[in-house]
Design a protein around this motif. Sequence first.
Motif, PDB file in Angstrom:
ATOM      1  N   ILE A 212      13.507  -1.590  -2.828  1.00 28.32           N
ATOM      2  CA  ILE A 212      12.206   0.050  -3.021  1.00 28.32           C
ATOM      3  C   ILE A 212      11.640  -0.922  -3.601  1.00 28.32           C
ATOM      4  N   ILE A 213       9.964  -1.206  -2.891  1.00 24.37           N
ATOM      5  CA  ILE A 213       8.976  -2.460  -3.347  1.00 24.37           C
ATOM      6  C   ILE A 213       8.194  -0.659  -3.252  1.00 24.37           C
ATOM      7  N   VAL A 214       6.764  -0.726  -4.535  1.00 26.88           N
ATOM      8  CA  VAL A 214       5.822   0.182  -5.069  1.00 26.88           C
ATOM      9  C   VAL A 214       5.224  -0.598  -5.423  1.00 26.88           C
ATOM     10  N   PRO A 215       3.724  -0.295  -4.912  1.00 25.96           N
ATOM     11  CA  PRO A 215       2.133  -0.941  -5.934  1.00 25.96           C
ATOM     12  C   PRO A 215       2.508  -0.278  -7.336  1.00 25.96           C
ATOM     13  N   GLY A 216       1.925  -0.858  -8.101  1.00 26.14           N
ATOM     14  CA  GLY A 216       1.816  -0.891  -9.373  1.00 26.14           C
ATOM     15  C   GLY A 216       1.975  -1.299 -10.236  1.00 26.14           C
ATOM     16  N   ASP A 217       2.240  -1.189 -10.961  1.00 31.94           N
ATOM     17  CA  ASP A 217       2.850  -2.298 -12.316  1.00 31.94           C
ATOM     18  C   ASP A 217       4.772  -2.034 -12.611  1.00 31.94           C
ATOM     19  N   GLU A 218       4.666  -1.671 -14.477  1.00 30.09           N
ATOM     20  CA  GLU A 218       6.605  -1.532 -13.834  1.00 30.09           C
ATOM     21  C   GLU A 218       5.968   0.021 -14.365  1.00 30.09           C
ATOM     22  N   GLN A 219       4.615   0.856 -15.119  1.00 30.78           N
ATOM     23  CA  GLN A 219       6.033   2.266 -15.267  1.00 30.78           C
ATOM     24  C   GLN A 219       5.652   2.986 -13.595  1.00 30.78           C
ATOM     25  N   ALA A 220       5.076   2.668 -12.326  1.00 30.22           N
ATOM     26  CA  ALA A 220       5.513   2.330 -11.249  1.00 30.22           C
ATOM     27  C   ALA A 220       6.618   2.115 -10.760  1.00 30.22           C
ATOM     28  N   ALA A 221       7.158   1.619 -11.036  1.00 30.03           N
ATOM     29  CA  ALA A 221       8.770   0.856 -10.651  1.00 30.03           C
ATOM     30  C   ALA A 221       9.804   1.759 -11.464  1.00 30.03           C
ATOM     31  N   ALA A 222       9.209   2.345 -12.618  1.00 30.68           N
ATOM     32  CA  ALA A 222      10.253   3.029 -13.581  1.00 30.68           C
ATOM     33  C   ALA A 222       9.994   4.667 -13.280  1.00 30.68           C
ATOM     34  N   ARG A 223       8.593   5.051 -12.983  1.00 34.31           N
ATOM     35  CA  ARG A 223       8.755   6.084 -11.734  1.00 34.31           C
ATOM     36  C   ARG A 223       9.737   6.640 -11.190  1.00 34.31           C
ATOM     37  N   ALA A 224       9.329   5.322  -9.273  1.00 32.76           N
ATOM     38  CA  ALA A 224      10.408   5.125  -8.527  1.00 32.76           C
ATOM     39  C   ALA A 224      11.810   5.391  -9.147  1.00 32.76           C
ATOM     40  N   ASN A 226      13.681   6.416 -11.237  1.00 35.80           N
ATOM     41  CA  ASN A 226      14.228   7.834 -11.904  1.00 35.80           C
ATOM     42  C   ASN A 226      13.704   8.886 -10.743  1.00 35.80           C
ATOM     43  N   PHE A 227      13.021   8.309  -9.504  1.00 35.87           N
ATOM     44  CA  PHE A 227      12.966   9.899  -8.420  1.00 35.87           C
ATOM     45  C   PHE A 227      14.145   8.655  -8.258  1.00 35.87           C
ATOM     46  N   TRP A 228      14.274   7.691  -7.518  1.00 32.17           N
ATOM     47  CA  TRP A 228      15.734   7.904  -6.756  1.00 32.17           C
ATOM     48  C   TRP A 228      17.697   7.994  -7.617  1.00 32.17           C
ATOM     49  N   GLN A 229      17.326   7.868  -8.746  1.00 37.97           N
ATOM     50  CA  GLN A 229      18.623   8.130  -9.222  1.00 37.97           C
ATOM     51  C   GLN A 229      19.043   9.593  -8.982  1.00 37.97           C
ATOM     52  N   PRO A 230      20.095  10.276  -9.557  1.00 33.72           N
ATOM     53  CA  PRO A 230      21.924   9.228  -8.950  1.00 33.72           C
ATOM     54  C   PRO A 230      21.699   8.667  -7.835  1.00 33.72           C
ATOM     55  N   GLN A 231      21.538   9.238  -6.317  1.00 29.82           N
ATOM     56  CA  GLN A 231      21.351   9.165  -5.165  1.00 29.82           C
ATOM     57  C   GLN A 231      21.269   8.032  -4.542  1.00 29.82           C
ATOM     58  N   LEU A 232      20.769   6.724  -5.433  1.00 29.99           N
ATOM     59  CA  LEU A 232      20.363   5.509  -4.083  1.00 29.99           C
ATOM     60  C   LEU A 232      20.276   4.628  -5.420  1.00 29.99           C
ATOM     61  N   LYS A 233      21.018   3.985  -5.363  1.00 31.31           N
ATOM     62  CA  LYS A 233      21.310   2.531  -6.369  1.00 31.31           C
ATOM     63  C   LYS A 233      20.755   1.436  -5.203  1.00 31.31           C
ATOM     64  N   ALA A 234      19.571   1.632  -5.940  1.00 34.74           N
ATOM     65  CA  ALA A 234      18.548  -0.308  -5.510  1.00 34.74           C
ATOM     66  C   ALA A 234      17.790  -0.659  -6.617  1.00 34.74           C
ATOM     67  N   THR A 235      17.866  -2.158  -6.401  1.00 37.69           N
ATOM     68  CA  THR A 235      16.734  -2.758  -6.714  1.00 37.69           C
ATOM     69  C   THR A 235      14.951  -2.048  -6.828  1.00 37.69           C
ATOM     70  N   VAL A 236      13.924  -1.771  -7.724  1.00 36.51           N
ATOM     71  CA  VAL A 236      12.990  -1.226  -7.357  1.00 36.51           C
ATOM     72  C   VAL A 236      12.063  -2.234  -7.797  1.00 36.51           C
ATOM     73  N   VAL A 237      11.044  -3.004  -7.485  1.00 37.09           N
ATOM     74  CA  VAL A 237      10.229  -3.788  -7.815  1.00 37.09           C
ATOM     75  C   VAL A 237       8.253  -3.731  -7.421  1.00 37.09           C
ATOM     76  N   ALA A 238       7.919  -3.127  -8.596  1.00 34.49           N
ATOM     77  CA  ALA A 238       6.602  -3.303  -8.500  1.00 34.49           C
ATOM     78  C   ALA A 238       5.774  -4.916  -8.500  1.00 34.49           C
ATOM     79  N   ILE A 239       4.855  -4.263  -7.541  1.00 30.52           N
ATOM     80  CA  ILE A 239       3.744  -5.347  -7.268  1.00 30.52           C
ATOM     81  C   ILE A 239       2.106  -4.753  -7.058  1.00 30.52           C
ATOM     82  N   PRO A 240       1.191  -5.708  -7.778  1.00 32.18           N
ATOM     83  CA  PRO A 240      -0.059  -4.939  -8.047  1.00 32.18           C
ATOM     84  C   PRO A 240      -0.492  -4.916  -6.815  1.00 32.18           C
ATOM     85  N   GLU A 241      -1.433  -2.749  -6.862  1.00 34.14           N
ATOM     86  CA  GLU A 241      -1.594  -2.736  -5.418  1.00 34.14           C
ATOM     87  C   GLU A 241      -2.443  -3.242  -5.212  1.00 34.14           C
ATOM     88  N   ASP A 242      -3.326  -4.159  -5.587  1.00 32.22           N
ATOM     89  CA  ASP A 242      -4.677  -4.254  -4.975  1.00 32.22           C
ATOM     90  C   ASP A 242      -4.176  -5.633  -4.287  1.00 32.22           C
TER      91      ASP A 242
END
Length: 267
Positions: A212-224, A226-242
Motif C-alpha cells: 500500500i502506497i500512501v502520500p505523506g510521512d511515516e505518521q501517514a504510513a502508521a495511520r494507514a 492501523n486502518f488496515w490491520q488485522p484484515q490486510l497483511k500488506a506493507t505500507v510505504v509513505a512517499i512525500p506527498e509533493d
Amino acid sequence: MANRLLALLALWICSGLALAAGAPRVITLAPHLTELAFAAGITPVAVSAWSDYPPEARQIEQVANWQGIKVERILALKPDLVLAWRGGSPQRQIDQLQALGIKVAWLDPDSVAGLSGALRQLAPWSPQPALAQQAADRLAARFNALRARYADSAPRRVFLQFGLQPLFTAARNTLQNQLLTLCGGENIFADSAAPWPQVSREQVLTRHPALIIVPGDEQAAARALNFWQPQLKATVVAIPEDWLSRAGPRSVLAAEKLCQALHPAAI
C-alpha cells in the motif's frame, strides 16, 4: 461584465504595453507549474499559493489560490506568459485574461513523457533555453533508467491510497499509475473507468494488495497500517506527498522510491 472587462483593459493599457527587455515575465498558477518553471530556468514574477519548492519560490508574490486568481494584479505585473492548469485554474478568469490580451499556456503533464515534454515546451520562455532542454533530457534519462532496470521484475499488486474517509485511488490514466508501473507495480484499480475512483474497504480487501502506497510521512504510513490491520497483511510505504501528487520534476523521486519499495532486494 462588459464594464468590468473594459476597466481591466484600461488598467492593462495604463500599465504600459511595452514588454520589459530581458527574461520573459512568467506567472505560474499551480505549485507543480512553479516547480516546472524553475527546473526550466525560469524564475516566475508571481506564483500560486502552496508554491514552496524550490525554497526561493516561497518569497515570490502569490496571485492565485483555491478561491481563484487575482486578475487585476496579474495584469499589473505585465506577464509575457501565464501558465495554467486545467485541473485547477478557473476557466472563467483564464478567459478574462485571454480576452485582455494575456498569453496563457495550459500545461497539463499527465504522463512520464509529458513531464519532460513540459520542460521542452517551456524552453522558449526560459532565459536559458539550453538549461530547460538539459533538464528535460536528464529527467527522461532517469525515468528510462528505472524502466530498463526493472523491465524483467516480477509484478507486485499495489494499492495507491489517497485519503482514508473517503478512500480513493488512482486508476490507469493517471501519472501516478505510470510511476507505479514503471518498475513492475500492478495497480489493483487500474481497470477503473474513473481516473480517481472512490473505493470501499471491502473492494481493497478482496483484491489482496501486497503493498500500500500512501502520500505523506511515516505518521501517514502508521495511520494507514492501523486502518488496515488485522484484515490486510500488506506493507505500507509513505512517499512525500509533493513527490507523488504534483506532476513536476520531483515525480521521478516518487518513482525511484516506489521502485525501492517494490523491489527492496534490488537496492
